[in-house]
Design an enzyme around this catalytic site. Structure first.
Site, PDB file in Angstrom:
ATOM      1  N   HIS A 159      91.147 -75.828  27.748  1.00 50.11           N
ATOM      2  CA  HIS A 159      91.061 -74.783  26.734  1.00 50.11           C
ATOM      3  C   HIS A 159      89.764 -74.861  25.924  1.00 50.11           C
ATOM      4  O   HIS A 159      89.619 -74.153  24.929  1.00 50.11           O
ATOM      5  CB  HIS A 159      92.248 -74.869  25.776  1.00 50.11           C
ATOM      6  CG  HIS A 159      93.529 -74.350  26.353  1.00 50.11           C
ATOM      7  ND1 HIS A 159      94.004 -74.768  27.566  1.00 50.11           N
ATOM      8  CD2 HIS A 159      94.430 -73.446  25.869  1.00 50.11           C
ATOM      9  CE1 HIS A 159      95.159 -74.144  27.812  1.00 50.11           C
ATOM     10  NE2 HIS A 159      95.425 -73.332  26.805  1.00 50.11           N
TER      11      HIS A 159
ATOM     12  N   HIS B 124      80.044 -47.410  55.640  1.00 48.40           N
ATOM     13  CA  HIS B 124      81.453 -47.650  55.905  1.00 48.40           C
ATOM     14  C   HIS B 124      82.091 -46.330  56.334  1.00 48.40           C
ATOM     15  O   HIS B 124      82.578 -45.565  55.488  1.00 48.40           O
ATOM     16  CB  HIS B 124      82.162 -48.181  54.658  1.00 48.40           C
ATOM     17  CG  HIS B 124      81.775 -49.568  54.276  1.00 48.40           C
ATOM     18  ND1 HIS B 124      80.545 -49.878  53.735  1.00 48.40           N
ATOM     19  CD2 HIS B 124      82.463 -50.750  54.357  1.00 48.40           C
ATOM     20  CE1 HIS B 124      80.495 -51.181  53.490  1.00 48.40           C
ATOM     21  NE2 HIS B 124      81.639 -51.727  53.860  1.00 48.40           N
TER      22      HIS B 124
ATOM     23  N   GLU C  77      94.916 -61.196  31.445  1.00 43.70           N
ATOM     24  CA  GLU C  77      93.571 -61.096  30.869  1.00 43.70           C
ATOM     25  C   GLU C  77      92.646 -60.216  31.700  1.00 43.70           C
ATOM     26  O   GLU C  77      91.866 -59.425  31.157  1.00 43.70           O
ATOM     27  CB  GLU C  77      92.954 -62.494  30.718  1.00 43.70           C
ATOM     28  CG  GLU C  77      93.635 -63.370  29.692  1.00 43.70           C
ATOM     29  CD  GLU C  77      94.802 -64.161  30.265  1.00 43.70           C
ATOM     30  OE1 GLU C  77      95.441 -64.917  29.504  1.00 43.70           O
ATOM     31  OE2 GLU C  77      95.083 -64.020  31.480  1.00 43.70           O
TER      32      GLU C  77
ATOM     33  N   HIS D  76      85.571 -50.268  60.132  1.00 44.34           N
ATOM     34  CA  HIS D  76      85.528 -50.378  58.667  1.00 44.34           C
ATOM     35  C   HIS D  76      84.112 -50.318  58.112  1.00 44.34           C
ATOM     36  O   HIS D  76      83.809 -49.465  57.280  1.00 44.34           O
ATOM     37  CB  HIS D  76      86.192 -51.682  58.232  1.00 44.34           C
ATOM     38  CG  HIS D  76      85.966 -52.038  56.798  1.00 44.34           C
ATOM     39  ND1 HIS D  76      86.629 -51.422  55.754  1.00 44.34           N
ATOM     40  CD2 HIS D  76      85.118 -52.932  56.219  1.00 44.34           C
ATOM     41  CE1 HIS D  76      86.224 -51.928  54.605  1.00 44.34           C
ATOM     42  NE2 HIS D  76      85.302 -52.841  54.855  1.00 44.34           N
TER      43      HIS D  76
END
Length: 698
Positions: A494, A34, A430, A272
Site C-alpha cells: 500500500h 484489420h 478502480e 483478423h
C-alpha cells in the site's frame, strides 16, 4: 420500425457487397490493416447508421445525438467507412483512402481517435470502450433526471457500443458489465460481434463460458441474432429493443457473424489482422459478379441508399431545437442552467468557495481536500464524484449528498439514491472507475467534470484508463490518498514509492502533490482550471504540519516555488507533498551545524506545471545556474529528479509494514541523519569530488 424490406432489399444486398469489398481494398492498398471483423460486421453497420441510430452527420456535435463506441477498435474501418457513407464532412473520399498511408493528417488512424468527427472516444486497448460507453450512458441518465420535465425530454439519447470476443475477456469490460447491470442502464445497448475468433485462433482455445448466461447474471437483457452476416432486418429488430422505454435493463445483442466472410480465409484467425491478399480479393469480387479490375468502387445505388442521412440528421436537430425553445419558455430558469451546462460554464464565483484560511492544527491532506472543496462539491452540480469503495478514507462528500443509483434500489446498508445523484459508488473497480470517468467527461466537454478517488497504490489498477484520459485530454480529476510510506502499517503493498514517476511522465497529466491545506487549495484551483487533460491530486493519510506563512496556494500553479530564500545559500532543499515539513526541519538542523550550512527551501508540488514555466523562472527557483546544488527529499524512487536536483534522499526499495511514526526513521528519513548526509554532500560538491550531472543517492 424502419422498413428494411420491399424496394430496398436489392440495395441492402448491394450495400453489403460494396462495403466488404471496400474494406478489402483499403487493407490491400498499403498491405496493412484489420479487414476481417469489419467485413463480417457489414450488416450491423447498415442496421445502425441507416436505420437505428439518431445522429446528424453535418452537425456531429449535436448535444442529444446517440453515441456510438467501437470497443473493438482494431475494426476501425467499420466505423470509418460508415462515417464516409453516411455523409460526415470531414471523412472525405481522400481521407478514407488515407488509411495506413504516410499522411500525418489522416483521419483514419489504426484505432479511432476522439479528435475526429463521429468518434466519441479513443478506445484503443480492448475493453475500454465498454466502460466508456457505461460512462456515456450514465451521463445521459444523470442529465435526464436533472433537466427533463414532463413533455420535455431534452436529454434522451441512446448509447450503442460495438464489442468483439476479445473485449468480453478483458477485466475492465467484465467490471463494466457488472456495474452497468447494477445501475439498470436501459439506455445502453452492447452489440456483440460474435465471430468466435481472436488473434491466436478460435475463442474456445481460451474461453468456453456461456456468454448469454453471464450477461443475464450481470443484470442484462439478452437478444440473439443468428444470421448477423446478411439479416439486416433481424439486427434492426434487435436494436429497436434498445429504445423500448419499458425495458429496465441494459441490452446485450449477441450477433453471430463470420470474420472475413466471403473471402478464402473466412472464419479463420488469419482474417483478423492482415490483408486478405490480392488474389483473394479478386476472387471475392468475382464471386459477387463484380469487375475484378475495379478497386474502391461504390455503385451509385449504394450512394443513393445513404443519401438521405444528412438531411434526416438535420431534421433531428431541428426538432430538438424546437423542443428546447419550448422548454425554455416553460422552464426558463432550468433551461438557462441547462444551456450553461452545455456550454461548460461553472458558477462565476466557484473559486471564492475555497476557504481563505484553514485550521493550524496538523491535518492529513486527504482531510484538507474536504476542507478546501466541500462547498464547491455541494453547490456546483457540474461535478460528479466517485470512489472505489473508500468513502470514509477519501473525504469527498458534502452534507446531504445524493448517491447515483437506480431510484428503485434500497440497499440493506446505505442511502437510497437516484439518477440525479452526483456521488458514485463504483465498488472495488478502480480500472472501470477511471474508464467510466472518461466517458462522463467525453459526453460533452465541461458538462460533467468527473472526480475519481482511491488510494494512490490502486491507481496502478486504474492506470490504463487514466492514461487513455490523458491521451484524449479529457478533464477528469483523480484524487489519490495514502500516497506515501507514511501510510505505515498496511505495508509495502500500500506504499506507492514508484507510481509518481509514472504519472509525472504521463503527457497531458497534471500530477500535483500538495504539502498542506494551503497547497491543497492551490492544487484544486489549478485542477479545476485545467482544460487540456486530467489532473491527479496526491494526498496523505497521516497528519501533516500546516506551514502557515510559508506555503502559498497561488504558487502551486507554477509547479515549484521558493519557501525560504537565502542570499548566500550553500544548498537548495527541494521537498514535496507529505514530506514538505522535512525540508524545514533539515534546514534548521543544517543552520545549527558547525560550521553552519545555509539552505534555501523550495516546495515542488508538480513537475508538469514547473515545466510550463519560463526558463528564467525555473532558474530563479532552483538557482543551480549559480552553482548552488539542489537536494530533493521525497520517499519515492528518485527517477525523474535528476533533471532538477544533484542529489536525493529517496527510496531505493519498496516500503515496510511499520506504524507511520516509525517507518520514516527506518528508511533514513530522520532529520539528524538527513542533515549529516546533506552536509557531507555539500562539502564534497564544493571540493569537486562531485560534479554537476552526478546525481547522488543520499
Amino acid at each position: 420500425m424502419p422498413d428494411t424490406n420491399g424496394s430496398t432489399a436489392y440495395d441492402v444486398s448491394l450495400v453489403l457487397q460494396s462495403f466488404r469489398l471496400l474494406i478489402a481494398d483499403l487493407c490491400q492498398q498499403f498491405g496493412m490493416g484489420h479487414p476481417g471483423s469489419a467485413i463480417g460486421m457489414a450488416a450491423i453497420g447498415v442496421a445502425l447508421w441507416k436505420y437505428s441510430m439518431r445522429y446528424a452527420p453535418h452537425q456531429p456535435d449535436w448535444f442529444n445525438r446517440d453515441r456510438f463506441l467501437l470497443s473493438n477498435g482494431h475494426a476501425c474501418l467499420f466505423q470509418y467507412a460508415n462515417l464516409y457513407l453516411s455523409g460526415y464532412k470531414q471523412m472525405t473520399w481522400e481521407q478514407l483512402l488515407s488509411y495506413h498511408s504516410e499522411r500525418p493528417d489522416s483521419l483514419c488512424p489504426g484505432h479511432p481517435e476522439i479528435e475526429h468527427e463521429g468518434i466519441e472516444l479513443t478506445t484503443g486497448p480492448l475493453g475500454q470502450g465498454i466502460a466508456n460507453a457505461v460512462g456515456l450512458a450514465m451521463a445521459t441518465k444523470h442529465l435526464a433526471a436533472t433537466f427533463n420535465r414532463p413533455g420535455y425530454e431534452v436529454v434522451n439519447n441512446q448509447t450503442w457500443c460495438m464489442v468483439g470476443d476479445a473485449c468480453l475477456q478483458e477485466g475492465v469490460g467484465c467490471e463494466a458489465f457488472s456495474y452497468a447491470g447494477h445501475l439498470k442502464l436501459n439506455n445502453l445497448t452492447v452489440i456483440y460481434d460474435n465471430n468466435q475468433i481472436s488473434c491466436d485462433g478460435s475463442v474456445d482455445l481460451t474461453n468456453t463460458e456461456d456468454v448469454n448466461k453471464k450477461m443475464e447474471a450481470c443484470g442484462w437483457e439478452v437478444v440473439d441474432v443468428e444470421d448477423g452476416v446478411n439479416d439486416v432486418a433481424a439486427i434492426v429488430n434487435a436494436l429497436e429493443k434498445g429504445r423500448d422505454p419499458k425495458r429496465e435493463k441494459p441490452l446485450f445483442i449477441n450477433i453471430r457473424t463470420i470474420i472475413g466472410v466471403g473471402s478464402a480465409v473466412a472464419g479463420q484467425a488469419v482474417a483478423h489482422g492482415v490483408p486478405l491478399g490480392k488474389d483473394n480479393v479478386a476472387e471475392m469480387k468475382k464471386a459477387y459478379g463484380w469487375d475484378t479490375s475495379k478497386t474502391f468502387h461504390i455503385p451509385e445505388k449504394v450512394k443513393e441508399f445513404y443519401g438521405d442521412l444528412p438531411s434526416r440528421g438535420d431534421q433531428h436537430v431541428e426538432k430538438w431545437n424546437d423542443l428546447l425553445a419550448s422548454y425554455t419558455k416553460a422552464h426558463p430558469d432550468l433551461a438557462s442552467t441547462f444551456k450553461d451546462r452545455i456550454a461548460g460554464k461553472l458558477p462565476f464565483n466557484w473559486s471564492s468557495m475555497i476557504p481563505s484560511t484553514f485550521p493550524s492544527d496538523p491535518t492529513p491532506s486527504r482531510k484538507s481536500n474536504n476542507l478546501a472543496i466541500s462547498k464547491i462539491l455541494a453547490e456546483c452540480p457540474t461535478f460528479m464524484i466517485g470512489t472505489a469503495d473508500l468513502t470514509p478514507s477519501v473525504n469527498l462528500t458534502w452534507p446531504n449528498y445524493e448517491i447515483f443509483n437506480p431510484p428503485d434500489l434500497q440497499p440493506i446498508s446505505g442511502k437510497k439514491g437516484s439518477y440525479a445523484g452526483r456521488y458514485i459508488h463504483f465498488g472495488i473497480r478502480e480500472h472501470v472507475m477511471a474508464a467510466i470517468a472518461n466517458g462522463l467527461a467525453a459526453f460533452n466537454p465541461g458538462t460533467i467534470i468527473p472526480i475519481t478517488s482511491s488510494f494512490f497504490m490502486f491507481y496502478l489498477y486504474a492506470a490504463p484508463a487514466v492514461r487513455m484520459g490523458a491521451l484524449q485530454k479529457l478533464k477528469v480529476i483523480h484524487v489519490a490518498t495514502h500516497d506515501s510510506i507514511g501510510a505505515g502499517e498496511d505495508g509495502p503493498t500500500h506504499q506507492p514509492v514508484e507510481l509518481a514517476a509514472l504519472y509525472r511522465a504521463m503527457p497531458n497529466m497534471q500530477y500535483i502533490r500538495p504539502g498542506d491545506s494551503e497547497e491543497v487549495a492551490g492544487a484544486w484551483k489549478t485542477a479545476i482550471e485545467y482544460t487540456s487533460g486530467p489532473s491527479m491530486i496526491s494526498v496523505s493519510r497521516h497528519v501533516l504540519p500546516q506551514l502557515s506563512g510559508l506555503t502559498k496556494r497561488s504558487e502551486v500553479e507554477k509547479g515549484a516555488y521558493v519557501l525560504k530564500e537565502e542570499k548566500d545559500a550553500d544548498v537548495t532543499l527541494i521537498t514535496v507533498g507529505a514530506e514538505l515539513s522535512f525540508g524545514v526541519k533539515v534546514a534548521g538542523q543544517l543552520a545549527a551545524a558547525d560550521p553552519p550550512v545555509k539552505a534555501r527551501l523550495v516546495s515542488f508540488p508538480s513537475h508538469a506545471l514547473f515545466k510550463q514555466q519560463s526558463l528564467s523562472y525555473q532558474r530563479s527557483v532552483l538557482r543551480r545556474n549559480e552553482g548552488i546544488p539542489a537536494v530533493v527529499i521525497e520517499p519515492y524512487v528518485s527517477l525523474g529528479w535528476e533533471r532538477y536536483a544533484d542529489a536525493g534522499v529517496n527510496m531505493k526499495s519498496y516500503g515496510h509494514s511499520l506504524p507511520g511514526k516509525y517507518i520514516y526513521d527506518y528508511f533514513g528519513f530522520n532529520v539528524e541523519k538527513m542533515g549529516k548526509g546533506i552536509k557531507k554532500f555539500v562539502g564534497d560538491f564544493k571540493n569537486g569530488k562531485i560534479e554537476r550531472g552526478d546525481f547522488v543517492d543520499l
